[in-house]
Motif scaffolding. Structure first.
Motif: not given
Length: 372
Positions: A205-211, A213-214, A216-226, A232-237
């Motif tokens: 559960x803690x890892x899910x929350x952290x992921x 949250x990342x 949302x942060x990817x917009x400011x960091x200009x990052x792309x999830x793995x 990760x791909x399914x959760x981001x969608x």
């Protein structure tokens, strides 16, 4: 083929109906709580397959569990028997059916109805004890913790993590649909008396929350999830499907001067950085070289001239590029290079570099391609 879908306006139902239509199934009987009860009699007479997805999981009163999960299932099966319709019946149960709680008991009771129905009629029954299903169109604070986390985090609302070490088993809606289509075609995945969705994912559960949250942060960091990681791909969608409708867009930091602009678009640690470079007519940019850093230039609008000179050579190599013909130009290491706008409009270039810019180790050395 006539396909009956009960609970067709629920999370799984909406996705299933949409995918059935994608695959060319047109005769779909959609039945919901709002439907005229008389329709169920008609549908159970004419259907060739039943997806029984209707159920109750968060009622106002505890007795509604049994009424919604056992009572309605009993009514559905009685109508099928009345019409002597032996169409296969697929029902969505839950892993909670193994537990001694009101919801689990009601799901177990519905399962027993199906098993007895099979013994009595010899009609095929497919019982799926689904874990936490997540994906687009799910409801926060109702279907799954994933929906709640995605909804809240996208809106800067607090989330609650009581025990970060709780292990969750998640199942993505698209994987559920793939399995349901297999069942429709007579080839379900079975384990003993039950059917299963073969693709599931485990996460704490803690890892899910952290992921999430990342994301949302990817917009400011200009990052792309793995995107190499299936979960990760399914959760981001899923996360993107919960964005507020007035928050689909986000600004980038444009570095603007009299020559044009340079804007970073995407930064990744393992796939490099993408930027957009805009040059005014007559402007030259570059005139530097790299040891290890390498780039790709793609002019998408305007006309440009990319020049190269190897460090130990006087020969100048030229590539004329244009938005009229998309062509990628590799920028090898050890060559000083520049790009000049030789057209009459802005020159727009998509630039990829193999590593994000590191001010501590820029690996960029000034050297004019055309020495004065």
């Amino acid at each position: 083929m006539n396909i009956l879908v009960t609970g067709s306006n629920g999370f799984i139902g909406k996705n299933l109906v949409a995918e059935l239509r994608n695959r060319g199934y047109t005769n779909i009987f959609e039945y919901t709580r709002e439907s005229n009860p008389s329709l169920l009699d008609k549908y159970t007479k004419e259907c060739d397959f039943v997806f029984h997805l209707a159920g109750i999981n968060r009622p106002k009163e505890e007795k509604e569990f049994l009424e919604g999960n056992f009572g309605f299932t009993s009514k559905l099966l009685e109508l099928l028997k009345k019409h002597e319709n032996k169409a296969p019946v697929l029902i969505t149960s839950s892993t909670q059916a193994e537990l001694d709680n009101p919801y689990g008991q009601s799901k177990k009771a519905a399962e027993d109805l199906l098993f007895n129905y099979y013994k009595e009629t010899d009609a095929k029954v497919y019982i799926y004890r689904l874990p936490n299903v997540f994906g687009k169109w799910s409801k926060p604070n109702y279907n799954t913790v994933v929906a709640t986390f995605c909804y809240n985090i996208a809106r800067n609302l607090e989330i609650q993590v009581n025990d970060p070490n709780v292990e969750l088993t998640l199942c993505y809606i698209d994987d559920v649909l793939e399995e349901f289509i297999r069942a429709l075609e007579g080839n379900p995945t079975k384990q003993g008396d039950f059917c299963v969705v073969p693709v599931t994912h485990n996460i704490k559960l803690g890892e899910l929350a952290k992921l999430i949250k990342s994301f949302k942060e990817s917009r400011t960091k200009l990052s792309i999830p793995n995107m190499d990681d299936p979960l990760t791909k399914k959760l981001y969608s899923t996360y993107l499907s919960f964005l507020p409708e007035d928050d689909f867009a986000y600004d980038l930091k444009m570095n603007i001067d009299n020559r044009g602009s340079f804007t970073e678009f995407i930064r990744t640690s393992d796939r490099g950085q993408v930027s957009i470079n805009i040059s005014k007519p007559g402007i030259t940019k570059g005139n530097h070289w790299h040891h290890t850093k390498n780039e790709k230039f793609l002019v998408v609008s305007g006309e440009g001239l990319i020049r190269f000179r190897k460090l130990d050579s006087d020969e100048i190599i030229e590539y004329r590029v244009s938005g009229e013909k998309l062509q990628v130009v590799d920028i090898p290491t050890g060559y000083s290079h520049s790009i000049v706008n030789v057209g009459e409009t802005d020159l727009v270039t998509v630039m990829w570099v193999n590593e994000p810019f590191d001010p501590e180790k820029p690996d960029t050395y000034f050297l004019e391609v055309e020495p004065k």
